[in-house]
Design a protein around this motif. Structure first.
Motif, PDB file in Angstrom:
ATOM      1  N   LYS A 119       2.904   4.896  -5.166  1.00 45.91           N
ATOM      2  CA  LYS A 119       3.725   3.956  -4.316  1.00 45.91           C
ATOM      3  C   LYS A 119       3.230   2.514  -4.580  1.00 45.91           C
ATOM      4  O   LYS A 119       2.200   2.190  -4.670  1.00 45.91           O
ATOM      5  N   THR A 120       4.175   1.654  -4.600  1.00 44.36           N
ATOM      6  CA  THR A 120       3.689   0.196  -4.590  1.00 44.36           C
ATOM      7  C   THR A 120       3.557  -0.410  -3.367  1.00 44.36           C
ATOM      8  O   THR A 120       2.776  -1.273  -3.099  1.00 44.36           O
ATOM      9  N   CYS A 121       4.165   0.215  -2.079  1.00 43.99           N
ATOM     10  CA  CYS A 121       4.135  -0.135  -0.891  1.00 43.99           C
ATOM     11  C   CYS A 121       4.449   0.801   0.178  1.00 43.99           C
ATOM     12  O   CYS A 121       5.060   1.738  -0.405  1.00 43.99           O
ATOM     13  N   GLY A 122       4.483   0.778   1.405  1.00 47.83           N
ATOM     14  CA  GLY A 122       4.803   1.492   2.148  1.00 47.83           C
ATOM     15  C   GLY A 122       3.796   3.034   2.445  1.00 47.83           C
ATOM     16  O   GLY A 122       4.314   3.744   3.017  1.00 47.83           O
ATOM     17  N   SER A 136      -1.676   1.515  -1.170  1.00 49.87           N
ATOM     18  CA  SER A 136      -0.653   0.848  -0.913  1.00 49.87           C
ATOM     19  C   SER A 136      -0.227   0.955   0.427  1.00 49.87           C
ATOM     20  O   SER A 136       0.787   1.300   0.700  1.00 49.87           O
ATOM     21  N   ASP A 137      -1.035   0.812   1.423  1.00 47.56           N
ATOM     22  CA  ASP A 137      -0.821   1.011   2.732  1.00 47.56           C
ATOM     23  C   ASP A 137       0.277  -0.173   3.519  1.00 47.56           C
ATOM     24  O   ASP A 137       0.526  -0.179   4.582  1.00 47.56           O
TER      25      ASP A 137
END
Length: 213
Positions: free
Chosen positions: A85-88, A114-115
């Motif tokens: 994932k790129t974010c989240g 990507s937290d």
């Protein structure tokens, strides 16, 4: 379905199931992890290909073990894979291999990545409002709305407008005023001349009467 399975190393063989001198069965197992649509699932014992069996002879008391088990040697960990994932909040994994002996531990390691929170989504900019001035520089504004998540940036934008100079006062007004002033001065000069002439006539007549008497 895009399903991939990676197997771990085999465990040690279990003790033989038969008593001393009798033929029995022993087994060993291995775990694995599968990836489906980017999701990783770990199993301590794989449903398919996760167990192996072989025949054996039960050990008798006071016998010695023919071979000594030495701890295995692991290779270096590989680099972590790209985050899924790129974010989240996502996950990436890395591997290592048992190069010799019987290795203790896991051949795969996971870590979070990507937290950070995903950025919000803005709506399109609305049209600019009418300019607040007709000349000499005004301001007009437009808006947008945060549709989802925490949006970064401004919801209001301004721009200059009508920067041209305002028109000058029409020239015919000045001409009229000048003409009016000239007329007034002419009339005043005429009145002044008339008064002076009348005064001079009166003085002449007064002197003439005195001379006669």
């Amino acid at each position: 379905l895009l399903l991939s399975v990676v197997y771990n190393e085999w465990s040690l063989w279990n003790w033989c199931s038969a008593p001393c001198g009798i033929t029995g069965v022993r087994n060993r197992t291995r775990g694995c992890h599968s990836t489906l649509f980017g999701l990783v699932n770990f199993n301590g014992k794989c449903d398919t290909g996760g167990e192996e069996k072989e025949s054996c002879v039960g050990a008798c008391p006071h016998t010695t073990i023919a071979a000594t088990l030495y701890p295995g040697t692991w290779s270096q960990w590989t680099q972590f894979s790209t985050c899924d994932k790129t974010c989240g909040g996502g996950m990436h994994i890395r591997h290592r291999s048992c190069t010799s002996g019987t290795c203790v531990g896991d051949s795969i390691e996971t870590a979070s990545c990507s937290d950070h929170q995903c950025p919000g989504t803005w709506s399109s900019w609305g049209p600019f409002s009418p300019c607040d001035k007709t000349c000499e520089g005004g301001i007009q504004i437009r808006h947008r709305t945060c549709v989802s998540g925490p949006c970064i940036g401004d919801s209001l934008e301004s721009a200059s407008c009508n920067d041209h100079l305002c028109a000058a006062t029409p020239t015919h007004l000045t001409t009229t005023k000048a003409t009016t002033n000239t007329t007034a001065m002419t009339q005043w000069a005429t009145i002044t001349s008339t008064i002076k002439a009348t005064t001079a006539w009166k003085e002449f007549m007064s002197r003439s009467i005195k001379d006669v008497t």
